[in-house]
Design a protein around this motif. Structure first.
Motif, PDB file in Angstrom:
ATOM      1  N   GLN A 106      34.067  -6.956 -12.949  1.00 47.19           N
ATOM      2  CA  GLN A 106      34.543  -7.863 -13.684  1.00 47.19           C
ATOM      3  C   GLN A 106      33.227  -8.330 -14.632  1.00 47.19           C
ATOM      4  O   GLN A 106      32.014  -8.439 -14.213  1.00 47.19           O
ATOM      5  CB  GLN A 106      34.699  -9.120 -12.713  1.00 47.19           C
ATOM      6  CG  GLN A 106      35.075 -10.578 -13.571  1.00 47.19           C
ATOM      7  CD  GLN A 106      35.556 -11.627 -12.547  1.00 47.19           C
ATOM      8  OE1 GLN A 106      35.434 -12.760 -12.876  1.00 47.19           O
ATOM      9  NE2 GLN A 106      35.723 -11.174 -11.239  1.00 47.19           N
ATOM     10  N   ILE A 107      33.837  -8.836 -15.926  1.00 42.62           N
ATOM     11  CA  ILE A 107      32.729  -9.171 -16.627  1.00 42.62           C
ATOM     12  C   ILE A 107      32.880 -10.906 -17.152  1.00 42.62           C
ATOM     13  O   ILE A 107      34.343 -11.122 -17.187  1.00 42.62           O
ATOM     14  CB  ILE A 107      32.831  -8.583 -18.138  1.00 42.62           C
ATOM     15  CG1 ILE A 107      32.365  -7.122 -17.960  1.00 42.62           C
ATOM     16  CG2 ILE A 107      31.802  -9.264 -19.176  1.00 42.62           C
ATOM     17  CD1 ILE A 107      32.473  -6.447 -18.956  1.00 42.62           C
ATOM     18  N   VAL A 108      31.958 -11.678 -16.967  1.00 42.45           N
ATOM     19  CA  VAL A 108      32.123 -13.207 -17.149  1.00 42.45           C
ATOM     20  C   VAL A 108      31.221 -13.561 -18.474  1.00 42.45           C
ATOM     21  O   VAL A 108      30.053 -12.975 -18.440  1.00 42.45           O
ATOM     22  CB  VAL A 108      31.894 -13.996 -16.113  1.00 42.45           C
ATOM     23  CG1 VAL A 108      32.112 -15.403 -16.096  1.00 42.45           C
ATOM     24  CG2 VAL A 108      32.584 -13.311 -14.655  1.00 42.45           C
ATOM     25  N   GLU A 109      31.855 -14.591 -19.176  1.00 41.09           N
ATOM     26  CA  GLU A 109      30.913 -15.204 -20.303  1.00 41.09           C
ATOM     27  C   GLU A 109      31.316 -16.615 -20.372  1.00 41.09           C
ATOM     28  O   GLU A 109      32.499 -16.992 -20.137  1.00 41.09           O
ATOM     29  CB  GLU A 109      31.363 -14.521 -21.702  1.00 41.09           C
ATOM     30  CG  GLU A 109      31.007 -13.068 -21.828  1.00 41.09           C
ATOM     31  CD  GLU A 109      31.603 -12.887 -23.212  1.00 41.09           C
ATOM     32  OE1 GLU A 109      31.453 -13.621 -24.268  1.00 41.09           O
ATOM     33  OE2 GLU A 109      31.810 -11.637 -23.492  1.00 41.09           O
ATOM     34  N   CYS A 110      30.415 -17.374 -20.508  1.00 39.92           N
ATOM     35  CA  CYS A 110      30.366 -18.940 -20.721  1.00 39.92           C
ATOM     36  C   CYS A 110      29.853 -19.249 -21.734  1.00 39.92           C
ATOM     37  O   CYS A 110      28.607 -18.649 -22.054  1.00 39.92           O
ATOM     38  CB  CYS A 110      29.981 -19.539 -19.480  1.00 39.92           C
ATOM     39  SG  CYS A 110      30.735 -19.453 -17.993  1.00 39.92           S
ATOM     40  N   HIS A 111      30.550 -20.197 -22.565  1.00 34.00           N
ATOM     41  CA  HIS A 111      29.808 -20.763 -23.676  1.00 34.00           C
ATOM     42  C   HIS A 111      30.097 -22.151 -23.871  1.00 34.00           C
ATOM     43  O   HIS A 111      31.175 -22.733 -23.639  1.00 34.00           O
ATOM     44  CB  HIS A 111      30.526 -20.094 -25.220  1.00 34.00           C
ATOM     45  CG  HIS A 111      30.451 -18.484 -25.091  1.00 34.00           C
ATOM     46  ND1 HIS A 111      29.262 -18.053 -25.385  1.00 34.00           N
ATOM     47  CD2 HIS A 111      31.229 -17.381 -24.816  1.00 34.00           C
ATOM     48  CE1 HIS A 111      29.567 -16.637 -25.294  1.00 34.00           C
ATOM     49  NE2 HIS A 111      30.676 -16.295 -24.970  1.00 34.00           N
ATOM     50  N   GLN A 127      24.260 -16.309 -16.935  1.00 31.50           N
ATOM     51  CA  GLN A 127      24.049 -16.096 -15.639  1.00 31.50           C
ATOM     52  C   GLN A 127      23.786 -14.644 -15.217  1.00 31.50           C
ATOM     53  O   GLN A 127      24.400 -13.818 -15.904  1.00 31.50           O
ATOM     54  CB  GLN A 127      25.099 -16.709 -14.677  1.00 31.50           C
ATOM     55  CG  GLN A 127      25.348 -18.321 -14.929  1.00 31.50           C
ATOM     56  CD  GLN A 127      24.220 -18.875 -14.433  1.00 31.50           C
ATOM     57  OE1 GLN A 127      23.645 -18.646 -13.502  1.00 31.50           O
ATOM     58  NE2 GLN A 127      23.730 -19.975 -15.307  1.00 31.50           N
ATOM     59  N   PRO A 128      22.989 -14.392 -14.325  1.00 31.36           N
ATOM     60  CA  PRO A 128      22.807 -12.867 -13.832  1.00 31.36           C
ATOM     61  C   PRO A 128      23.767 -12.100 -13.537  1.00 31.36           C
ATOM     62  O   PRO A 128      23.838 -10.901 -13.214  1.00 31.36           O
ATOM     63  CB  PRO A 128      21.584 -13.109 -13.023  1.00 31.36           C
ATOM     64  CG  PRO A 128      21.669 -14.278 -12.426  1.00 31.36           C
ATOM     65  CD  PRO A 128      22.159 -15.404 -13.334  1.00 31.36           C
TER      66      PRO A 128
END
Length: 200
Positions: A106-111, A127-128
């Motif tokens: 899974q790939i996660v991004e937050c902005h 985040q790592p």
């Protein structure tokens, strides 16, 4: 306080494409109409898929007791969910983007954006690992996973009735929703009025 204002999903369970604005200040009832199979009426119309997308976006876990990749639509190799939260207090916006694949992690991004739409706090929003993103997202919106499932996303697999909860759990539920101390006695409306005493 963060408010969920938009849900976007691609290839999540029955959805190929979803873009929904969440109206604020009202309770939303979701009814389904299956246009593909008139024998099914409301089954398979996407009600559970919407809740699955929101839950997965917030917690990184599926509501159904299946592997994460099993919520990808059968006709796709990957899926994504984007949740957008607004904060009226400081006029900021928080976005969570999750992408899942059949064969890769899974790939996660937050902005996070300020009122002028400039990205802010990139040192916090990066985040790592997926696990660290999951923790960060819950911390940012100010909820635990248990609170999400107990108070906001009610489904058969994760829901415990308030009336079946222990006195300690009832006190925790009331305290977390009222952000105040709970009296030692409270009247709770059930089938009939019942008096409950909370034990510490």
């Amino acid at each position: 306080m963060w408010k969920l204002v938009r849900v976007e999903a691609q290839n999540i369970v029955s959805f190929r494409e979803l873009d929904m604005t969440v109206e604020q200040g009202v309770a939303s009832l979701i009814f389904g109409q299956n246009l593909d199979n008139e024998n099914q009426k409301a089954n398979g119309s996407g009600k559970s898929s919407l809740i699955e997308a929101i839950s997965f976006g917030i917690t990184g876990e599926t509501l159904r007791k299946v592997k994460t990749e099993e919520i990808i639509n059968d006709n796709a190799e990957e899926a994504s969910v984007t949740l957008v939260f607004d904060n009226d207090y400081d006029n900021t916006r928080f976005e969570v983007v999750r992408r899942i694949f059949r064969d890769t992690p899974q790939i996660v991004e937050c902005h996070k954006f300020d009122a002028d739409d400039h990205e802010i706090e990139t040192d916090k929003t990066t985040q790592p690992s997926v696990l660290e993103y999951n923790k960060f997202i819950l911390d940012e919106i100010g909820l635990t996973k248990d609170e999400v499932y107990a108070n906001y996303i009610l489904c058969r697999n994760k829901y415990t009735s308030f009336f079946d909860a222990s006195d300690k759990e009832k006190k925790e539920i009331i305290t977390s929703n009222l952000a105040t101390e709970v009296p030692t006695k409270a009247k709770i409306l059930g089938k009939n009025w019942q008096e409950y005493s909370f034990e510490n």
